[in-house]
Write a protein that holds these residues in place. Structure first.
Motif, mmCIF file in Angstrom:
data_model
loop_
_atom_site.group_PDB
_atom_site.id
_atom_site.type_symbol
_atom_site.label_atom_id
_atom_site.label_comp_id
_atom_site.label_asym_id
_atom_site.label_seq_id
_atom_site.Cartn_x
_atom_site.Cartn_y
_atom_site.Cartn_z
ATOM 1 N N SER A 1 37.135 -13.948 116.977
ATOM 2 C CA SER A 1 37.313 -14.050 115.520
ATOM 3 C C SER A 1 36.112 -14.653 114.796
ATOM 4 O O SER A 1 36.151 -14.806 113.580
ATOM 5 N N VAL A 2 35.049 -14.992 115.540
ATOM 6 C CA VAL A 2 33.887 -15.629 114.907
ATOM 7 C C VAL A 2 32.583 -14.915 115.253
ATOM 8 O O VAL A 2 31.814 -14.531 114.373
ATOM 9 N N GLN A 3 32.318 -14.735 116.554
ATOM 10 C CA GLN A 3 31.031 -14.198 116.982
ATOM 11 C C GLN A 3 31.113 -12.839 117.680
ATOM 12 O O GLN A 3 30.188 -12.044 117.599
ATOM 13 N N HIS A 4 32.188 -12.597 118.404
ATOM 14 C CA HIS A 4 32.240 -11.461 119.326
ATOM 15 C C HIS A 4 33.384 -10.494 119.014
ATOM 16 O O HIS A 4 34.475 -10.919 118.638
ATOM 17 N N PHE A 5 33.119 -9.203 119.258
ATOM 18 C CA PHE A 5 34.158 -8.185 119.134
ATOM 19 C C PHE A 5 33.903 -7.116 120.201
ATOM 20 O O PHE A 5 32.804 -6.595 120.326
ATOM 21 N N LEU A 6 34.946 -6.803 120.977
ATOM 22 C CA LEU A 6 34.823 -5.825 122.055
ATOM 23 C C LEU A 6 35.990 -4.847 121.985
ATOM 24 O O LEU A 6 37.149 -5.255 121.868
ATOM 25 N N VAL A 7 35.678 -3.573 122.044
ATOM 26 C CA VAL A 7 36.716 -2.537 122.052
ATOM 27 C C VAL A 7 36.553 -1.688 123.312
ATOM 28 O O VAL A 7 35.433 -1.449 123.765
ATOM 29 N N SER B 1 24.600 -5.105 119.550
ATOM 30 C CA SER B 1 25.702 -4.273 120.032
ATOM 31 C C SER B 1 25.304 -3.572 121.330
ATOM 32 O O SER B 1 24.138 -3.263 121.549
ATOM 33 N N TYR B 2 26.315 -3.328 122.175
ATOM 34 C CA TYR B 2 26.084 -2.727 123.490
ATOM 35 C C TYR B 2 27.175 -1.713 123.804
ATOM 36 O O TYR B 2 28.323 -1.873 123.397
ATOM 37 N N GLY B 3 26.792 -0.699 124.562
ATOM 38 C CA GLY B 3 27.751 0.255 125.100
ATOM 39 C C GLY B 3 27.775 0.117 126.607
ATOM 40 O O GLY B 3 26.720 0.088 127.248
ATOM 41 N N ILE B 4 28.965 -0.014 127.182
ATOM 42 C CA ILE B 4 29.119 -0.170 128.624
ATOM 43 C C ILE B 4 30.078 0.906 129.126
ATOM 44 O O ILE B 4 31.183 1.042 128.590
ATOM 45 N N ASN B 5 29.656 1.673 130.134
ATOM 46 C CA ASN B 5 30.514 2.689 130.751
ATOM 47 C C ASN B 5 30.863 2.251 132.163
ATOM 48 O O ASN B 5 29.969 2.038 132.991
ATOM 49 N N ILE B 6 32.148 2.119 132.442
ATOM 50 C CA ILE B 6 32.620 1.769 133.782
ATOM 51 C C ILE B 6 33.215 3.039 134.371
ATOM 52 O O ILE B 6 34.307 3.469 133.969
ATOM 53 N N GLU B 7 32.503 3.653 135.297
ATOM 54 C CA GLU B 7 32.871 4.988 135.787
ATOM 55 C C GLU B 7 33.622 4.921 137.120
ATOM 56 O O GLU B 7 33.269 4.151 138.006
ATOM 57 N N LEU C 1 33.373 0.685 126.985
ATOM 58 C CA LEU C 1 33.413 -0.568 126.234
ATOM 59 C C LEU C 1 32.307 -0.556 125.184
ATOM 60 O O LEU C 1 31.194 -0.109 125.459
ATOM 61 N N THR C 2 32.628 -1.043 124.011
ATOM 62 C CA THR C 2 31.619 -1.199 122.961
ATOM 63 C C THR C 2 31.699 -2.626 122.428
ATOM 64 O O THR C 2 32.758 -3.056 121.949
ATOM 65 N N TYR C 3 30.602 -3.343 122.545
ATOM 66 C CA TYR C 3 30.530 -4.714 122.049
ATOM 67 C C TYR C 3 29.737 -4.744 120.743
ATOM 68 O O TYR C 3 28.697 -4.094 120.618
ATOM 69 N N LYS C 4 30.252 -5.532 119.780
ATOM 70 C CA LYS C 4 29.540 -5.721 118.511
ATOM 71 C C LYS C 4 29.598 -7.191 118.120
ATOM 72 O O LYS C 4 30.658 -7.819 118.200
ATOM 73 N N ALA C 5 28.465 -7.719 117.708
ATOM 74 C CA ALA C 5 28.409 -9.109 117.249
ATOM 75 C C ALA C 5 28.970 -9.205 115.829
ATOM 76 O O ALA C 5 28.776 -8.302 115.010
ATOM 77 N N ILE C 6 29.680 -10.286 115.566
ATOM 78 C CA ILE C 6 30.251 -10.508 114.226
ATOM 79 C C ILE C 6 29.373 -11.447 113.405
ATOM 80 O O ILE C 6 29.230 -11.296 112.200
ATOM 81 N N TYR D 1 35.800 -4.008 111.724
ATOM 82 C CA TYR D 1 35.916 -3.650 113.148
ATOM 83 C C TYR D 1 37.379 -3.535 113.570
ATOM 84 O O TYR D 1 37.753 -2.625 114.310
ATOM 85 N N LEU D 2 38.205 -4.467 113.096
ATOM 86 C CA LEU D 2 39.641 -4.422 113.417
ATOM 87 C C LEU D 2 40.284 -3.160 112.853
ATOM 88 O O LEU D 2 41.067 -2.497 113.531
ATOM 89 N N ARG D 3 39.914 -2.824 111.616
ATOM 90 C CA ARG D 3 40.461 -1.627 110.967
ATOM 91 C C ARG D 3 40.057 -0.368 111.747
ATOM 92 O O ARG D 3 40.883 0.514 111.986
ATOM 93 N N ASP D 4 38.793 -0.302 112.168
ATOM 94 C CA ASP D 4 38.312 0.863 112.925
ATOM 95 C C ASP D 4 39.026 0.993 114.270
ATOM 96 O O ASP D 4 39.394 2.096 114.677
ATOM 97 N N ALA D 5 39.228 -0.133 114.958
ATOM 98 C CA ALA D 5 39.892 -0.107 116.266
ATOM 99 C C ALA D 5 41.346 0.349 116.131
ATOM 100 O O ALA D 5 41.832 1.163 116.917
#
Length: 201
Positions: free
Chosen positions: A160-166, A77-83, A93-98, A108-112
Motif C-alpha cells: 500500500s506504500v511502495q510495492h505492487f505485484l500482479v 517495474s519488472y516482468g517475471i515469467n515463471i515457466e 508476474l508484473t511488479y510496479k513501484a508505487i 493499479y488496483l483498478r486495472d488488476a
C-alpha cells in the motif's frame, strides 16, 4: 436326398438369422463421452528465489525456467515469467513501484480488478480470496476463474506504500476447463505460495 439338403440348408439359415437377431438385440449404442488423462504431478518442493527485483518469493522446483526483465517505464517495474514446460503453463508476474503515490496505487488496483472482471463473460464462477500478512506488509486478493477462460487464476499484492505485484496464470493451449483443471489446480497452489512467501526488499 434333395429334400434333406434343402431342409438342412433352411435349418442352418434359420439358426444364422436367429443368432443375428439375438446378437443385434440389446441396449442402444451410446457414444462414449470424451475422456481426459488423469494427471498426477509430483509433490511440490519450494525454494527461495533471489533475482534482481524488489522482492523475494518461493517457487516450485517444477518451474524450470524463470525469466525476468526491467520494463520500460518511468517508475521501477519488472516482468517475471515463471515457466512450467511439463505443464505447458506460465505464471506471469508484473511488479510496479508505487513510491508513496496513492493515486497510482488506486489506478493499479483498478486495472488488476478490471482484468479479472473481463473474464466474467466466459467464466462460470470467480471465487475471490483476500490475503493479509501484517508482519510482512503484504495485502492482496487471489481470484480463481472457473470456466473456459484464457487465465484461470490471478492475484495482486501490495504493501500500500511502495510495492505492487500482479500475477496471472496462462496455458499454451486452447482453454478447455475440464482438460486443464488438474494443472490449473496445481499451479494455483504455486501462485498462493508466491503470495504467502513474498518479502519486500
Amino acid at each position: 436326398m434333395i429334400l434333406k439338403l434343402k431342409s438342412t440348408y433352411l435349418f442352418k439359415s434359420l439358426i444364422t438369422v436367429g443368432l443375428f437377431i439375438l446378437v443385434s438385440c440389446g441396449q442402444d449404442y451410446i457414444p462414449k463421452p470424451k475422456a481426459y488423462l488423469r494427471l498426477d504431478y509430483p509433490k511440490a518442493q519450494y525454494k527461495k528465489i533471489n533475482i534482481d527485483v524488489p522482492f523475494y518469493f518461493e517457487t516450485n522446483h517444477l518451474a524450470s525456467k524463470i525469466k525476468y526483465k526491467k520494463l520500460a517505464a518511468t517508475k521501477e517495474s519488472y516482468g517475471i515469467n515463471i515457466e512450467y514446460p511439463t505443464l505447458k503453463g506460465t505464471i506471469f508476474l508484473t511488479y510496479k513501484a508505487i513510491d508513496g503515490d496513492s493515486e497510482i496505487l488506486t489506478e493499479y488496483l483498478r486495472d488488476a480488478q478490471k482484468f479479472t472482471l473481463e473474464h466474467t463473460i466466459k467464466a462460470d464462477e470467480i471465487p475471490v480470496f483476500p490475503y493479509e500478512n501484517k508482519e510482512r506488509k503484504v495485502y492482496g486478493i487471489f481470484s480463481e476463474v472457473k470456466g473456459n477462460v484464457a487465465s484461470p487464476a490471478q492475484f495482486y499484492v501490495t504493501d500500500s506504500v511502495q510495492h505492487f505485484l500482479v500475477g496471472s496464470l496462462y496455458f499454451y493451449a486452447k482453454p478447455n476447463y475440464d482438460s486443464i483443471l488438474p494443472a490449473a489446480n496445481y499451479l494455483q497452489k504455486d501462485m498462493a505460495r508466491i503470495m504467502e512467501t513474498i518479502v519486500w526488499k
